[in-house]
Enzyme design. Structure first.
Site, PDB file in Angstrom:
ATOM      1  N   GLY A 226      31.043  22.440  32.743  1.00 57.63           N
ATOM      2  CA  GLY A 226      30.459  21.260  32.115  1.00 57.63           C
ATOM      3  C   GLY A 226      29.124  21.548  31.470  1.00 57.63           C
ATOM      4  O   GLY A 226      28.195  20.741  31.531  1.00 57.63           O
TER       5      GLY A 226
ATOM      6  N   SER B 231      26.851  14.643  45.398  1.00 59.11           N
ATOM      7  CA  SER B 231      26.131  13.411  45.048  1.00 59.11           C
ATOM      8  C   SER B 231      25.716  12.723  46.336  1.00 59.11           C
ATOM      9  O   SER B 231      26.381  12.870  47.373  1.00 59.11           O
ATOM     10  CB  SER B 231      27.052  12.480  44.242  1.00 59.11           C
ATOM     11  OG  SER B 231      26.556  11.151  44.224  1.00 59.11           O
TER      12      SER B 231
ATOM     13  N   SER C   6      26.839  19.326  28.220  1.00 61.93           N
ATOM     14  CA  SER C   6      26.076  18.076  28.249  1.00 61.93           C
ATOM     15  C   SER C   6      25.428  17.868  29.609  1.00 61.93           C
ATOM     16  O   SER C   6      25.777  18.536  30.589  1.00 61.93           O
ATOM     17  CB  SER C   6      26.989  16.875  27.925  1.00 61.93           C
ATOM     18  OG  SER C   6      27.953  16.699  28.950  1.00 61.93           O
ATOM     19  N   GLY C   7      24.479  16.923  29.657  1.00 63.96           N
ATOM     20  CA  GLY C   7      23.889  16.500  30.918  1.00 63.96           C
ATOM     21  C   GLY C   7      23.266  17.619  31.724  1.00 63.96           C
ATOM     22  O   GLY C   7      22.539  18.474  31.207  1.00 63.96           O
ATOM     23  N   LEU C   8      23.550  17.606  33.013  1.00 62.92           N
ATOM     24  CA  LEU C   8      22.970  18.588  33.929  1.00 62.92           C
ATOM     25  C   LEU C   8      23.389  20.008  33.576  1.00 62.92           C
ATOM     26  O   LEU C   8      22.591  20.944  33.677  1.00 62.92           O
ATOM     27  CB  LEU C   8      23.385  18.271  35.366  1.00 62.92           C
ATOM     28  CG  LEU C   8      23.113  16.849  35.866  1.00 62.92           C
ATOM     29  CD1 LEU C   8      23.633  16.688  37.283  1.00 62.92           C
ATOM     30  CD2 LEU C   8      21.624  16.526  35.803  1.00 62.92           C
ATOM     31  N   GLY C   9      24.643  20.169  33.173  1.00 57.99           N
ATOM     32  CA  GLY C   9      25.129  21.501  32.825  1.00 57.99           C
ATOM     33  C   GLY C   9      24.420  22.081  31.624  1.00 57.99           C
ATOM     34  O   GLY C   9      24.109  23.277  31.581  1.00 57.99           O
TER      35      GLY C   9
ATOM     36  N   TYR D   9      35.559   8.386  44.232  1.00 57.15           N
ATOM     37  CA  TYR D   9      34.448   9.260  43.853  1.00 57.15           C
ATOM     38  C   TYR D   9      33.736   9.787  45.094  1.00 57.15           C
ATOM     39  O   TYR D   9      33.437  10.991  45.195  1.00 57.15           O
ATOM     40  CB  TYR D   9      33.464   8.502  42.961  1.00 57.15           C
ATOM     41  CG  TYR D   9      32.259   9.322  42.544  1.00 57.15           C
ATOM     42  CD1 TYR D   9      32.403  10.426  41.719  1.00 57.15           C
ATOM     43  CD2 TYR D   9      30.974   8.986  42.975  1.00 57.15           C
ATOM     44  CE1 TYR D   9      31.306  11.184  41.327  1.00 57.15           C
ATOM     45  CE2 TYR D   9      29.872   9.723  42.586  1.00 57.15           C
ATOM     46  CZ  TYR D   9      30.039  10.821  41.766  1.00 57.15           C
ATOM     47  OH  TYR D   9      28.950  11.571  41.390  1.00 57.15           O
TER      48      TYR D   9
END
Length: 321
Positions: free
Chosen positions: A20, A160, A23-26, A185
Site C-alpha cells: 500500500g 489499529s 498513498s497514506g501511511l505507506g 474490521y
C-alpha cells in the site's frame, strides 16, 4: 521522547517492501525509507497510481529535504500486488525473487476499513482476507528472503487501536452468518497482532535472526476512512469522516512514524507494539505500548495460525512456538 523521520538511522543498502505504498501511511513510509537510502519496493494494487506516487516521492527527495540522512537517495521499484488475490501475492513473490536477493524490512501496511461486506478473489470476507490473510501469505512467501539476509531483519505489521474491540470468531471467520463492518474490521486488526506476536515466537523458537513487531498509527488523516462511505454511497457519512479527520486526525506523515520506529529503531525487540504516545494514543511521537490482553493469547494465536495456513495454502517452515 521526541522521535520523527529525521531520527531514523541511515538505511543505505537495505531493501524494504511496503504494501500500500502509493498513498497514506505507506506513501509517507516509502518516502522516509528512500530518503534515508533504502531501496524500496512499492507493493501496490494499482500500477498507475503507484508510478505516479513514485514520481512525486522522487521529486520531493530531489530537493534534499532536511530530514533525509543518506548521501544518496534510495531507489523505488513498483511491483503489482493485490492482497485480495492469492495468485497475485504469489506472482509478487516470484517477481521480487527475480529482482532482489535480500529483504531487510517487510512492512505489512495496506488494508481496508469498515467497508460493506464483499469477498476477495478467493472467497474470503474482504477485511479479514486483505488485512490478515493477504499479509500472512505474503510474509510466508518472503520468509526465506528475510532469514537469508545478513544481520537482523524485521517484519512490521500494521494494526489499529480498534483491535481492542476485536474477537476472533472461529465459527464464522468470514462473517457470512452476521456481518457488522466494524466488528469485521476489529477482528482483522486483532488477527494482525496475533499473527505478529506468534510469528516472532516462531522465529525465536527457530533461532532465526528475524524479529516481528506490531504497530498502529493512532488516528491519522488518510483516505482509509473514506472508502467505506464511498462504497456505501453515503455522502453524510463521508462528510462526517472528513470532518473527524480534520479535527482529530494527525497527518499521514506523523501517522507513519510508529511503523518507521518499529522498522528501524535499534531498541526494538521482537513481539513489541508501537503506537503514538500522545492524547489517547491517537497522536504524538511513537513509543512502545501494550496491546489488548486478547492479542497476547497464545492458544488463540496458534489456532489462527493453523487456520490461516489452511485457508491461504501457504505453510511456514517454522517450528511451533
Amino acid at each position: 521522547m521526541s522521535w520523527d523521520r529525521s531520527s531514523m538511522p541511515e538505511q543505505t543498502d537495505s531493501t524494504v517492501v511496503v504494501t500500500g505504498a502509493n498513498s497514506g501511511l505507506g506513501y509517507e513510509a516509502t518516502e522516509a525509507f528512500a530518503g534515508h537510502g533504502a531501496d524500496v519496493v512499492m507493493a501496490c494494487r494499482s500500477l498507475d497510481r503507484a508510478e505516479a506516487a513514485a514520481e512525486e516521492i522522487r521529486a520531493t527527495l530531489a530537493d534534499g529535504p532536511a530530514w533525509a540522512s543518506a548521501p544518496d537517495t534510495g531507489s523505488l521499484t513498483v511491483v503489482e500486488l493485490d492482497l485480495a488475490d492469492l495468485d497475485s501475492i504469489a506472482r509478487f513473490a516470484e517477481q521480487f525473487a527475480e529482482r532482489f536477493d535480500e529483504l531487510h524490512v517487510l512492512c505489512n501496511n495496506a488494508g481496508v476499513m469498515a467497508v460493506p461486506r464483499g469477498e476477495t478473489a478467493d472467497g474470503f470476507e474482504r477485511q479479514f482476507g486483505i488485512n490478515h490473510l493477504g499479509h500472512f501469505a505474503l510474509t510466508g512467501y518472503l520468509l526465506d528472503h528475510l532469514r537469508d539476509t545478513a544481520g537482523e531483519t524485521r517484519v512490521v505489521t500494521q494494526s489499529s487501536g480498534v483491535h481492542e474491540q476485536g474477537e476472533i470468531e472461529f465459527d464464522d471467520l468470514q462473517r457470512g452468518q452476521s456481518y457488522d463492518k466494524w466488528d469485521a474490521y476489529a477482528q482483522s486488526k486483532l488477527a494482525n497482532l496475533l499473527f505478529a506476536y506468534e510469528l516472532d515466537r516462531r522465529f525465536e523458537a527457530a533461532g532465526e535472526n528475524v524479529t516481528s513487531v506490531g504497530c498502529h498509527p493512532g488516528y491519522a488523516d488518510t483516505n482509509l476512512q473514506f472508502r467505506g462511505p464511498e462504497e456505501e454511497g453515503s455522502t453524510l457519512r463521508l462528510l462526517a469522516m472528513k470532518g473527524a479527520n480534520a479535527v482529530l486526525g494527525q497527518s499521514a506523515a506523523k501517522g507513519a512514524l510508529p511503523m518507521l520506529f518499529a522498522a528501524t529503531e535499534e531498541g526494538i525487540s521482537g513481539g513489541e507494539y508501537v503506537g503514538p504516545g500522545g492524547l489517547l494514543n491517537m497522536r504524538g511521537a511513537p513509543e512502545k505500548q501494550e496491546s489488548s490482553a486478547a492479542s497476547y493469547d497464545e492458544e488463540t494465536a496458534a489456532r489462527l495460525w493453523d487456520v490461516s495456513e489452511e485457508l491461504s495454502g501457504v505453510e511456514y517452515d517454522l517450528p511451533d512456538a
